[in-house]
Design an enzyme around this catalytic site. Sequence first.
Site, PDB file in Angstrom:
ATOM      1  N   GLU A 198      -5.954 -10.929  -1.285  1.00 10.59           N
ATOM      2  CA  GLU A 198      -6.747 -10.747  -0.049  1.00 10.59           C
ATOM      3  C   GLU A 198      -8.213 -10.662  -0.429  1.00 10.59           C
ATOM      4  OE1 GLU A 198      -5.314  -7.517   2.407  1.00 10.59           O
ATOM      5  OE2 GLU A 198      -3.238  -7.867   1.850  1.00 10.59           O
ATOM      6  N   GLU A 210       0.790  -1.244   0.000  1.00  9.81           N
ATOM      7  CA  GLU A 210       0.000   0.000   0.000  1.00  9.81           C
ATOM      8  C   GLU A 210       0.820   1.291   0.000  1.00  9.81           C
ATOM      9  OE1 GLU A 210      -2.717  -0.420   3.290  1.00  9.81           O
ATOM     10  OE2 GLU A 210      -3.782  -2.055   2.337  1.00  9.81           O
TER      11      GLU A 210
HETATM   12  C1  GLA Z   1      -4.783  -4.723   4.333  1.00  9.35           C
HETATM   13  C2  GLA Z   1      -3.601  -5.569   4.737  1.00  9.35           C
HETATM   14  C3  GLA Z   1      -4.027  -6.869   5.357  1.00  9.35           C
HETATM   15  C4  GLA Z   1      -5.183  -6.710   6.312  1.00  9.35           C
HETATM   16  C5  GLA Z   1      -6.290  -5.993   5.627  1.00  9.35           C
HETATM   17  C6  GLA Z   1      -7.518  -5.864   6.478  1.00  9.35           C
HETATM   18  O1  GLA Z   1      -5.358  -5.116   3.173  1.00  9.35           O
HETATM   19  O2  GLA Z   1      -2.742  -5.838   3.676  1.00  9.35           O
HETATM   20  O3  GLA Z   1      -2.947  -7.426   6.029  1.00  9.35           O
HETATM   21  O4  GLA Z   1      -4.750  -6.022   7.440  1.00  9.35           O
HETATM   22  O5  GLA Z   1      -5.811  -4.707   5.277  1.00  9.35           O
HETATM   23  O6  GLA Z   1      -7.277  -5.677   7.788  1.00  9.35           O
END
Ligand code: GLA
Length: 372
Positions: free
Chosen positions: A264, A159
């Site tokens: 994710e 990020e």
């Molecule tokens: C981000 C992070 C994850 C997780 C998510 C939701 O996407 O990369 O590790 O913490 O937030 O909590």
Amino acid sequence: MKHTILTILSAVAALSAAAQVPTLNDTPLKEVFGDKFKVGVAINNFQAHETDTKGAEVVKHHFNSIVAENVMKNEKIHPEKGVYFWDDADAFVKFGEDNGMDIIGHCLVWHSQLAPWFLVDDEGKYVSADTLKARLRDHIHTVVGRYKGRVRGWDVVNEAIVEDGSYRKSPLYQILGEEFIPLAFQYAHEADPDAELYYNDYGMNVAGRRDAVVRLVGELKKRGLRIDGIGMQGHMGMDYPDFEEFEQAIDAFAGTGCKVMITEWDMSALPTLHRSANVADVVAFRKAMNPYPDGLPADVAAEWNSRMDAFYSLFLRHADQIDRVTAWGVSDGDSWKNGWPMRGRVEYPLLFDRNYEMKPFLKKLTEYHKNK
Ligand code: GLA
């Protein structure tokens, strides 16, 4: 005789486990889709330590790749200066090894879930660029070095780019500028030259971020740094991301020569909370934001399943570009989304419900693909 009794007892135990965990009767996802991409899941500490026995069984049955939901994040693994905490990360890696899974490390550098000490000196002021470099180097070398040869790949930077394509003005950026990204990749590669290295971010369908990530990967490669994969987190809702944009982003990322990973994946079934929401009536607002505490109504479940089906079918169509599809949690009850963006919501974002029934869209897809 003794042997026969033991065999009968263990058969009975297996039957009763399957009765309590219905999806253990389903064909393993990794058998059905394993020739397309790795079938991954984020596991929590209870699953890694197998105190959540049902969750752990589901992971073993269906998945061939795991990522640590939290235990490898900076605040957990390196909570204080000079202090590393290994127990949970070790258990996670062991669980993956014992079950012959691909193990993904998450994440080495992220502005969030960072230990409070990491960026500041004894007076609480930001450290100098040189000090932060040294801390990053030590952190990455120590963590990656410990699991050298055991972790297949690392989310090195998480990020770092925002929607308009500029760098996130996080403290990491404020102290080191954009240089923290190539440095992190360099340190990770030094610590384990054979490990795959990934850049991971959310909202990757958004054109500004998408193009900036493509440029970033080009820059890293131009400098001779290793980068193997681009992780599209895939946190979704019923009204985002735009399907076509998501598909275009897969193509754009694959065009860099990197593997594309859905890292994710989850999809909120609840109304999206917009930041501009008027919250004058807090009680009414909470009710509106947590509309299905006792179960999803059939029409909402049908809509959710159809959108999940569309995305999974998209991943399958792009299987030659996609290396891994990882769900962010095992069952609905495990999901972080029950607590975000508001605490106490009852959410339904994952592949298995709270009773470990496989969601209908996936049942249908597995039936179709296993007979192909
Ligand atoms: C981000 C992070 C994850 C997780 C998510 C939701 O996407 O990369 O590790 O913490 O937030 O909590």
